[in-house]
Enzyme design. Structure first.
Site, short mmCIF file in Angstrom:
data_model
loop_
_atom_site.label_atom_id
_atom_site.label_comp_id
_atom_site.label_asym_id
_atom_site.label_seq_id
_atom_site.Cartn_x
_atom_site.Cartn_y
_atom_site.Cartn_z
N HIS A 81 0.12 -5.32 -5.09
CA HIS A 81 -0.11 -6.73 -5.51
C HIS A 81 -1.46 -7.24 -4.98
O HIS A 81 -1.85 -8.54 -5.46
CB HIS A 81 1.12 -7.63 -5.11
N ASP A 141 5.19 -1.07 -5.48
CA ASP A 141 3.98 -2.07 -4.83
C ASP A 141 3.06 -1.01 -4.05
O ASP A 141 3.05 -1.19 -2.81
CB ASP A 141 4.63 -3.13 -4.23
N SER A 154 0.12 -8.39 3.87
CA SER A 154 0.35 -7.46 2.61
C SER A 154 -0.32 -6.30 2.72
O SER A 154 -1.67 -6.32 3.10
CB SER A 154 -0.12 -7.99 1.32
N GLY A 155 0.09 -5.12 2.64
CA GLY A 155 -0.49 -3.98 2.53
C GLY A 155 -0.86 -3.23 3.95
O GLY A 155 -1.04 -1.99 3.73
#
Ligand SMILES: *[C@@H]1O[C@H](CO)[C@@H](O)[C@H](O)[C@H]1NC(C)=O
Length: 263
Positions: free
Chosen positions: A65, A113, A207-208
């Site tokens: 994402h 994801d 995120s990530g």
């Protein structure tokens, strides 16, 4: 549903209902997590930041994402960083030439994801920049396992920013908790992670980043619930290990084309 990527321009930040940080964590000892990557994703209008981690000198893993953005012009990976508000001597800035989003990634429910980023040149491995191992497909991280997550994300739900890397300790939770809260929760491919007291969590901008348990990257920060800190959902790396190995083989074999394959 709350995505944890962060628009780097403060003006574009949507006001938040509820509270948000790596929340409840603390600043890491500088360069104690040399696999951490700070990602800058830019299109014509905006710039976003995410976390990621180095798994090979030429490859970084992150959340799909983070790059699910229209018209990406460039992705820059910064390695060896602690304070990202200036160019530290230890930093290596490397462009991404190609990225491969998992073919079954879906925006609707954030399934699969995961994205693999191919670096334009190999990172120089040294005291500040190192790779981290990922688990084999049969290494299942169990409920109760103690792990940590790090990043440069917001440190409060009200939008406080940090320029240094922070970390929080978290525990793998009973998957049924996430199944109750998230309609899309998939036990095989996701990890339900939280803090027993509901006070620590990754947040926007994290995120990530990796969920590290016993020196291995077992998860990728994926999503949470608006207004709640715990639990959060991480992509389960072991489930994707065969896919990751296959992409890495392709990276090694091909002389890659200029155009990124983002679909
Ligand atoms: C990070 O660097 C900036 C710019 O040099 C500085 O103003 C800031 O205090 C640093 N942050 C920390 C927490 O050391």
């Amino acid at each position: 549903m709350l995505l944890l990527l962060l628009l780097t321009s403060a003006f574009v930040l949507v006001p938040w209902t509820g509270a948000g940080r790596i929340i409840g964590g603390c600043e890491v000892k500088p360069h104690s997590r040399p696999y951490m990557a700070y990602l800058i994703i830019e299109n014509r209008l905006e710039s976003f930041s995410c976390g990621g981690f180095l798994i090979r000198p030429d490859a970084v893993l992150s959340a799909a994402h983070c790059v699910d953005i229209k018209g990406i012009m460039s992705i820059t990976v910064i390695l060896g960083a602690h304070n990202i508000s200036y160019q530290e001597q230890s930093q290596q800035w490397i462009q991404v030439t190609q990225w491969v989003i998992h073919p079954k990634y879906s925006q609707d429910g954030f399934k699969n994801d995961i994205v693999l980023l191919k670096l334009k040149e190999k990172a120089r491995i040294n005291e500040y920049v190192q790779t981290i191992s990922i688990p084999m497909s049969n290494e299942y991280v169990r409920q109760g396992a103690e792990c940590e997550v790090a990043g440069w994300g917001l440190t409060s739900m009200t939008g406080s920013r940090t320029n240094v890397m922070r970390e929080a300790e978290l525990k793998v939770q009973d998957w049924t908790i996430c199944q109750l809260i998230f309609w899309n929760y998939q036990r095989q491919s996701m990890i339900c992670v939280g803090d027993d007291y509901g006070k620590k969590s990754p947040y926007k901008g994290d995120s990530g980043g990796p969920l590290v348990c016993k020196q291995k990257a077992h998860g990728i920060v994926s999503y949470g619930l608006n207004g709640h800190l715990s639990p959060e959902v991480f992509t389960r790396i072991s489930y994707f290990e065969p896919w990751i190995r296959e992409q890495l083989r392709k990276f090694a074999l091909q002389e890659l084309p200029d155009s990124p394959s983002s679909d």
